[in-house]
Design a protein around this motif. Structure first.
Motif, PDB file in Angstrom:
ATOM      1  N   CYS A  35      -7.129   4.494   7.073  1.00  0.00           N
ATOM      2  CA  CYS A  35      -5.533   4.661   6.981  1.00  0.00           C
ATOM      3  C   CYS A  35      -5.229   5.398   8.095  1.00  0.00           C
ATOM      4  N   ASP A  36      -5.638   6.836   8.011  1.00  0.00           N
ATOM      5  CA  ASP A  36      -5.487   7.713   9.245  1.00  0.00           C
ATOM      6  C   ASP A  36      -5.460   7.033  10.565  1.00  0.00           C
ATOM      7  N   ARG A  37      -6.600   6.451  10.791  1.00  0.00           N
ATOM      8  CA  ARG A  37      -6.871   5.878  11.973  1.00  0.00           C
ATOM      9  C   ARG A  37      -5.911   5.011  12.567  1.00  0.00           C
ATOM     10  N   PHE A  38      -5.585   4.019  11.527  1.00  0.00           N
ATOM     11  CA  PHE A  38      -4.540   2.912  11.899  1.00  0.00           C
ATOM     12  C   PHE A  38      -3.122   3.534  11.732  1.00  0.00           C
ATOM     13  N   GLY A  39      -2.773   4.644  11.566  1.00  0.00           N
ATOM     14  CA  GLY A  39      -1.362   5.283  11.353  1.00  0.00           C
ATOM     15  C   GLY A  39      -0.803   4.876  10.022  1.00  0.00           C
ATOM     16  N   MET A  40      -1.521   4.564   9.123  1.00  0.00           N
ATOM     17  CA  MET A  40      -1.006   3.930   7.602  1.00  0.00           C
ATOM     18  C   MET A  40      -0.841   5.058   6.926  1.00  0.00           C
ATOM     19  N   LYS A  41       0.467   5.790   6.852  1.00  0.00           N
ATOM     20  CA  LYS A  41       0.682   6.999   6.101  1.00  0.00           C
ATOM     21  C   LYS A  41       1.371   6.599   4.662  1.00  0.00           C
ATOM     22  N   ARG A  42       1.834   5.335   4.732  1.00  0.00           N
ATOM     23  CA  ARG A  42       2.560   4.858   3.391  1.00  0.00           C
ATOM     24  C   ARG A  42       1.988   3.562   3.080  1.00  0.00           C
ATOM     25  N   PRO A  43       0.733   3.314   2.904  1.00  0.00           N
ATOM     26  CA  PRO A  43       0.128   1.874   2.781  1.00  0.00           C
ATOM     27  C   PRO A  43       0.602   1.235   1.468  1.00  0.00           C
ATOM     28  N   LEU A  44       0.841   0.093   1.498  1.00  0.00           N
ATOM     29  CA  LEU A  44       0.856  -0.428   0.287  1.00  0.00           C
ATOM     30  C   LEU A  44      -0.428  -1.151  -0.186  1.00  0.00           C
ATOM     31  N   GLY A  68      -0.975  13.846   3.723  1.00  0.00           N
ATOM     32  CA  GLY A  68      -0.271  13.006   4.576  1.00  0.00           C
ATOM     33  C   GLY A  68      -0.568  11.570   4.330  1.00  0.00           C
ATOM     34  N   ILE A  69      -0.974  10.998   3.290  1.00  0.00           N
ATOM     35  CA  ILE A  69      -1.126   9.654   3.101  1.00  0.00           C
ATOM     36  C   ILE A  69      -0.677   9.558   1.566  1.00  0.00           C
ATOM     37  N   ALA A  70       0.573   8.434   1.377  1.00  0.00           N
ATOM     38  CA  ALA A  70       1.123   8.306   0.090  1.00  0.00           C
ATOM     39  C   ALA A  70       0.964   6.779  -0.157  1.00  0.00           C
ATOM     40  N   PRO A  71      -0.146   6.297  -0.765  1.00  0.00           N
ATOM     41  CA  PRO A  71      -0.239   4.979  -1.240  1.00  0.00           C
ATOM     42  C   PRO A  71       0.421   4.580  -2.400  1.00  0.00           C
ATOM     43  N   ARG A  72       0.808   3.383  -2.543  1.00  0.00           N
ATOM     44  CA  ARG A  72       1.686   2.576  -3.681  1.00  0.00           C
ATOM     45  C   ARG A  72       1.173   1.473  -3.935  1.00  0.00           C
ATOM     46  N   TRP A  96       9.215   0.586  -0.100  1.00  0.00           N
ATOM     47  CA  TRP A  96       8.405   1.925  -0.056  1.00  0.00           C
ATOM     48  C   TRP A  96       8.478   2.272   1.333  1.00  0.00           C
ATOM     49  N   ASN A  97       9.134   1.577   2.204  1.00  0.00           N
ATOM     50  CA  ASN A  97       9.010   1.881   3.696  1.00  0.00           C
ATOM     51  C   ASN A  97       7.545   2.093   3.984  1.00  0.00           C
ATOM     52  N   ALA A  98       6.973   1.325   3.760  1.00  0.00           N
ATOM     53  CA  ALA A  98       5.279   0.980   4.040  1.00  0.00           C
ATOM     54  C   ALA A  98       5.128   0.837   5.488  1.00  0.00           C
ATOM     55  N   ASP A  99       4.116   1.188   5.882  1.00  0.00           N
ATOM     56  CA  ASP A  99       3.481   0.926   7.367  1.00  0.00           C
ATOM     57  C   ASP A  99       2.234   0.265   7.465  1.00  0.00           C
TER      58      ASP A  99
END
Length: 389
Positions: A35-44, A68-72, A96-99
């Motif tokens: 997740c960090d590598r792909f810039g996913m800070k708010r993954p769904l 730094g990572i907030a999954p939902r 969720w403003n997911a990325d």
């Protein structure tokens, strides 16, 4: 060939074909780093309702969570995801403003997650990406990063740039395609499959077999796909019964997970009437896709026999079967079905003869029908159903 390499090696590896794959027990722990590598800070994390209620979902959530990572979670997928499910998932992604998307599950979670990621980036109508009207949309910039985590060993959807989504207006199952749907990375962790119930282990394993088998039978020149498919078939024949008898056996579970990836890689060559009929039956009856393929398998093979004898000769040799090739392979499949408890006819799927005409018409219009080794139309597809009754 018996589906096992001649030297004993740990079932762990990093592959770059057809996408990045981190294969091995315990590798779900690497989710946060990906997740960090792909810039996913708010993954769904997208999955189906059934899986969301299991400890696996919490394990994956814990593997993603961290500084730094907030999954939902989004858990609104049905067993056969619909266009409505996708719209709800896109709304959840935006709320969720997911990325990015973590697609979790079997075919439903993986296909649903990939499609939500596509539409979160693309907007507009989903069905412009659906075959046969998809060509103009293929050049659109679309999608957000996807990490796929399979929890079954069947569909191989983790390595496909496509998904099967039910259009409720038919209902019909439609193939949604776009290059952005290929996950950036896959975590293939066989530990996530050991709690899969026996019935689902059997059905998803036969789904993997159907992918490898139909790909092998498609009459086009693709030696890479043929080699992968033949090896996958042997692997399933060796290890699916073991996975059913010993659910905690990580070697068996690992080989089955590999065989599922192999099937999805091989069927880039094509599929056929097995899948065309299965898609139609699934859209109308809600049947499990792998189970439906397993029921139809010997009947479609019998219909295709005039065009697949050479493929069956090669397969019989690989499986070390004696006697005439086609009957030997056919018996091998029937025996495997009996051993693992697959219904013998479509009556076991709840499909009545009065529904054959409608199923056949839908199947004739399916993306897979044109790839079948022997040409099919609604009448011939109905004849397969009648043979399977």
């Amino acid at each position: 060939m018996n589906g096992t390499p001649s030297t004993a090696l740990p079932l762990r590896g990093d592959w770059l074909f057809p996408t990045e794959i981190r294969f091995g027990a315990g590798r779900v722990s690497e989710l946060r780093a990906l997740c960090d590598r792909f810039g996913m800070k708010r993954p769904l994390i997208v999955t189906d309702r059934g899986l969301a209620a299991t400890p696996l979902a919490e394990r994956v959530l814990a593997a993603a969570d961290g500084p730094g990572i907030a999954p939902r979670f989004f858990t609104g997928l049905q067993e056969n995801p619909t266009g409505g499910n996708i719209a709800e998932g896109v709304a959840a992604f935006r709320a969720w403003n997911a990325d990015g998307v973590v697609a979790l599950g079997g075919g439903s979670g993986l296909d649903g997650g990939k499609t939500i990621a596509l539409m979160a980036g693309a907007g507009g109508s989903l069905w412009r990406f659906a075959w046969p009207d998809h060509a103009a949309a293929q050049s659109e910039r679309a999608g957000v990063p996807i990490i796929a985590i399979p929890t079954t060993a069947g569909t191989g959807a983790e390595v496909e740039p496509s998904a099967i989504i039910t259009d409720e207006r038919g209902p019909t199952k439609r193939a949604v395609l776009h290059p952005a749907m290929l996950p950036k990375a896959v975590i293939a962790d066989p530990e996530l499959t050991v709690t899969l119930p026996r019935g689902l282990t059997a059905a998803t394993g036969m789904d993997a077999l159907s992918h490898n088998l139909e790909a092998l039978c498609v009459p086009s020149f693709h030696p890479m796909a043929d080699a992968i498919a033949a090896s996958g078939i042997a692997m399933i024949g060796r290890w699916l019964p073991v996975a059913l008898a010993e659910p905690q056996n990580l070697t068996a579970r690992g080989y089955m997970m590999a065989a599922a990836i192999m099937g999805a890689t091989a069927f880039g060559k094509g599929l056929g009437a097995m899948h065309a009929l299965s898609h139609a039956i699934g859209a109308l009856k809600g049947c499990h896709h792998g189970l439906t393929n397993a029921v139809l398998m010997p009947f479609v093979l019998a219909y295709n026999r005039p065009a697949i004898e050479p493929a069956m000769m090669s397969l019989a040799e690989i499986l070390r079967l004696e006697g005439e090739a086609f009957p030997a392979v056919h018996r091998w499949i029937l025996d495997l079905r009996r051993r693992i408890g697959i219904p013998e006819t479509v009556a076991g799927l709840g499909l009545a003869p009065s529904e054959f005409d409608r199923v056949a018409r839908l199947a004739a219009a399916d993306i897979c029908a044109d790839m079948n080794p022997v040409p099919v139309d609604a009448a011939s597809l109905k004849s397969i159903l009648e043979a399977a009754a």
